[in-house]
Motif scaffolding. Structure first.
Motif, PDB file in Angstrom:
ATOM      1  N   VAL A 371      77.754  30.311  71.814  1.00 59.52           N
ATOM      2  CA  VAL A 371      76.543  29.842  72.499  1.00 59.52           C
ATOM      3  C   VAL A 371      75.865  28.763  71.661  1.00 59.52           C
ATOM      4  CG1 VAL A 371      74.252  30.506  73.307  1.00 59.52           C
ATOM      5  CG2 VAL A 371      76.213  32.009  73.729  1.00 59.52           C
ATOM      6  N   LYS A 372      75.754  29.003  70.359  1.00 57.42           N
ATOM      7  CA  LYS A 372      75.137  28.021  69.466  1.00 57.42           C
ATOM      8  C   LYS A 372      75.888  26.689  69.511  1.00 57.42           C
ATOM      9  CE  LYS A 372      71.957  30.688  67.537  1.00 57.42           C
ATOM     10  NZ  LYS A 372      70.518  30.401  67.540  1.00 57.42           N
ATOM     11  N   ALA A 373      77.220  26.772  69.441  1.00 55.93           N
ATOM     12  CA  ALA A 373      78.017  25.547  69.433  1.00 55.93           C
ATOM     13  C   ALA A 373      77.857  24.764  70.730  1.00 55.93           C
ATOM     14  CB  ALA A 373      79.487  25.891  69.198  1.00 55.93           C
ATOM     15  N   SER A 374      77.742  25.481  71.850  1.00 58.21           N
ATOM     16  CA  SER A 374      77.616  24.795  73.147  1.00 58.21           C
ATOM     17  C   SER A 374      76.311  24.027  73.257  1.00 58.21           C
ATOM     18  CB  SER A 374      77.741  25.797  74.297  1.00 58.21           C
ATOM     19  OG  SER A 374      76.645  26.694  74.314  1.00 58.21           O
ATOM     20  N   THR A 375      75.243  24.497  72.582  1.00 63.94           N
ATOM     21  CA  THR A 375      73.970  23.775  72.620  1.00 63.94           C
ATOM     22  C   THR A 375      74.030  22.470  71.843  1.00 63.94           C
ATOM     23  OG1 THR A 375      73.067  24.879  70.647  1.00 63.94           O
ATOM     24  CG2 THR A 375      72.720  25.971  72.771  1.00 63.94           C
ATOM     25  N   LEU A 376      75.009  22.353  70.948  1.00 65.11           N
ATOM     26  CA  LEU A 376      75.128  21.138  70.161  1.00 65.11           C
ATOM     27  C   LEU A 376      75.740  19.981  70.943  1.00 65.11           C
ATOM     28  CD1 LEU A 376      76.372  22.552  66.737  1.00 65.11           C
ATOM     29  CD2 LEU A 376      74.174  21.436  67.170  1.00 65.11           C
ATOM     30  N   LEU A 377      76.534  20.303  71.956  1.00 68.36           N
ATOM     31  CA  LEU A 377      77.271  19.255  72.657  1.00 68.36           C
ATOM     32  C   LEU A 377      76.358  18.207  73.289  1.00 68.36           C
ATOM     33  CD1 LEU A 377      80.195  21.281  74.263  1.00 68.36           C
ATOM     34  CD2 LEU A 377      80.173  19.976  72.136  1.00 68.36           C
ATOM     35  N   PRO A 378      75.338  18.600  74.078  1.00 71.26           N
ATOM     36  CA  PRO A 378      74.450  17.558  74.626  1.00 71.26           C
ATOM     37  C   PRO A 378      73.656  16.836  73.547  1.00 71.26           C
ATOM     38  CG  PRO A 378      73.626  19.765  75.156  1.00 71.26           C
ATOM     39  CD  PRO A 378      74.995  19.937  74.595  1.00 71.26           C
ATOM     40  N   PHE A 379      73.300  17.556  72.480  1.00 73.24           N
ATOM     41  CA  PHE A 379      72.558  16.931  71.381  1.00 73.24           C
ATOM     42  C   PHE A 379      73.393  15.846  70.705  1.00 73.24           C
ATOM     43  CE2 PHE A 379      71.674  17.059  66.727  1.00 73.24           C
ATOM     44  CZ  PHE A 379      70.436  16.422  66.754  1.00 73.24           C
ATOM     45  N   LEU A 380      74.683  16.104  70.529  1.00 72.65           N
ATOM     46  CA  LEU A 380      75.576  15.147  69.892  1.00 72.65           C
ATOM     47  C   LEU A 380      76.043  14.053  70.850  1.00 72.65           C
ATOM     48  CD1 LEU A 380      77.748  17.637  67.808  1.00 72.65           C
ATOM     49  CD2 LEU A 380      75.870  16.214  66.989  1.00 72.65           C
ATOM     50  N   ASP A 381      75.701  14.231  72.141  1.00 71.42           N
ATOM     51  CA  ASP A 381      75.997  13.223  73.144  1.00 71.42           C
ATOM     52  C   ASP A 381      77.496  12.949  73.261  1.00 71.42           C
ATOM     53  OD1 ASP A 381      75.389  11.434  75.169  1.00 71.42           O
ATOM     54  OD2 ASP A 381      75.141   9.739  73.808  1.00 71.42           O
ATOM     55  N   PHE A 382      78.265  14.032  73.397  1.00 72.74           N
ATOM     56  CA  PHE A 382      79.699  13.895  73.605  1.00 72.74           C
ATOM     57  C   PHE A 382      79.990  13.609  75.075  1.00 72.74           C
ATOM     58  CE2 PHE A 382      81.078  16.690  69.818  1.00 72.74           C
ATOM     59  CZ  PHE A 382      81.180  15.560  69.017  1.00 72.74           C
ATOM     60  N   GLN A 383      80.645  12.526  75.349  1.00 67.97           N
ATOM     61  CA  GLN A 383      81.120  12.209  76.695  1.00 67.97           C
ATOM     62  C   GLN A 383      82.548  11.706  76.557  1.00 67.97           C
ATOM     63  OE1 GLN A 383      78.448   9.763  79.043  1.00 67.97           O
ATOM     64  NE2 GLN A 383      76.712  10.425  77.812  1.00 67.97           N
ATOM     65  N   CYS A 384      83.493  12.581  76.881  1.00 68.95           N
ATOM     66  CA  CYS A 384      84.895  12.252  76.603  1.00 68.95           C
ATOM     67  C   CYS A 384      85.504  11.404  77.707  1.00 68.95           C
ATOM     68  CB  CYS A 384      85.704  13.555  76.483  1.00 68.95           C
ATOM     69  SG  CYS A 384      85.057  14.649  75.203  1.00 68.95           S
TER      70      CYS A 384
END
Length: 385
Positions: A371-384
């Motif tokens: 859950v913690k890791a998933s919250t980081l994805l939008p913060f890091l702005d990953f768009q593959c």
């Protein structure tokens, strides 16, 4: 859009198979959660070897071991050992660090784009991070380990240097976040391996502690027997008040003096750090899980991982008023004196304060590492792609 990248983690904790403390846990679960991350390189803290006089020994040795994340992505654990004498010569130190950066970029990364994740600031990590920053797609600093005012446990100049170079800053709590000015920062507390700690074997063998005798009560603590954190006056009061209970301190000891202090009390036992998969069996044996911490500059920068592990095991918890544990009421009884602490422990042992274990585990699950890791994805702005 972000192309495929490698996650390169400069950690302040060495890789231990199966362990899911913050650095290793975020590394693995972020790698699994982000489709853009094709592989992980976990760089252990560099090691200094020799006695300081062996100037003609080989300057550096390197090793790489292969493993994988829970989701099956490839991980390579890299390790560098520097010659101690050469490291203390400034020119040699610069050369060795630059050589390690080239080795990582050319031999390990193979010229591929990478996300640089930094967990520590110090004389070993900072120069390497600065060398690697220039080739990184992004650099993220996770300021989470042993922060304390005014120096936060790391050299201020190193912290400032890496913070200024970072694209994103991850802070373990609000106290740490307020100490840094950065345009892109997030507060992300610790988590737990909730599924791991929800399982246990009541017949697990760890003589002389487990299986626990039916007539015995265990009051337990996991983590560091640390002089700067533990309230020894509180603990001495508890040892005397509950002289028929066993106090188990499971983890590491930061100084022989603390070990000698603990050995003065016949009902207080130190259990050296056990393999991570076995920790769940020990915590489940606790009748009461405790956090006997002082409230000081050493603890205000912490977010207590042990509380999440206790909750995942469904244990009743008594804590001093420290590190924001009050947000977990009613699953954690927060006390403000040694007498209140002892009364709370007594009530739990007497069955007068029973927590809803299933609800405690649900709370832990909401703070699990995936859950913690998933919250980081939008913060890091990953768009593959």
């Amino acid at each position: 859009m972000v192309s495929q990248m490698v996650l390169l983690n400069l950690s302040n904790l060495p890789w231990v198979p199966g362990r899911l403390k913050r650095n290793q846990a975020i590394f693995q679960h972020l790698l699994d959660a982000a489709p853009c991350l094709e592989e992980g390189i976990y760089f252990n803290p560099p090691v200094l070897a020799g006695d300081g006089r062996q100037k003609y020994l080989r300057s550096v040795t390197r090793s790489v071991e292969a493993t994988q994340t829970p989701g099956g992505k490839r991980v390579r654990v890299a390790q560098t050992t520097y010659n101690l004498w050469q490291w203390h010569v400034a020119a040699a130190r610069t050369m060795l660090t630059a050589g390690t950066a080239r080795w990582l970029r050319d031999k390990i990364l193979g010229g591929r784009p990478y996300l640089l994740w930094v967990n520590s600031a110090g004389r070993l990590q900072t120069p390497l991070a600065i060398h690697l920053r220039s080739g990184a797609s992004k650099m993220v600093c996770d300021w989470s380990d042993d922060f304390r005012a005014p120096g936060f446990g790391m050299a201020v100049k190193h912290l400032e240097q890496l913070t200024a170079a970072a694209d994103h800053l991850v802070c373990v709590n609000e106290t740490v976040a307020k100490a840094f000015s950065h345009p892109s920062k997030i507060v992300m507390g610790n988590g737990t391996d909730a599924k791991q700690f929800s399982n246990w074997d009541p017949h697990f063998q760890m003589p002389p502690f487990l299986p626990k005798p039916s007539s015995q009560h265990y009051i337990g603590f996991v983590g560091g027997l640390d002089r700067t954190r533990l309230d020894t006056c509180l603990l001495e009061h508890l040892f005397g008040t509950f002289d028929r209970c066993k106090f188990l301190f499971v983890g590491y000891c930061d100084h022989p003096e603390m070990r000698r202090w603990l050995e003065r009390f016949p009902n207080a036992l130190f259990v050296p750090e056990v393999p991570y998969p076995e920790l769940t069996h020990i915590i489940h044996s606790f009748d009461v899980a405790i956090v006997p911490h002082l409230d000081n500059v050493y603890t205000r920068g912490n977010d207590l991982l042990k509380v999440f592990d206790y909750l995942a095991c469904g244990r009743a918890i008594v804590s001093t008023d420290v590190s924001g544990v009050d947000k977990f009421a009613p699953f954690v009884t927060v006390t403000r004196s040694k007498f209140d602490f002892a009364k709370a422990v007594e009530d739990i042992l007497a069955g007068q304060h029973i927590i809803n274990r299933e609800e405690a585990r649900k709370l832990a699950l909401s703070h699990s590492w995936p859950v913690k890791a998933s919250t980081l994805l939008p913060f890091l702005d990953f768009q593959c792609h």
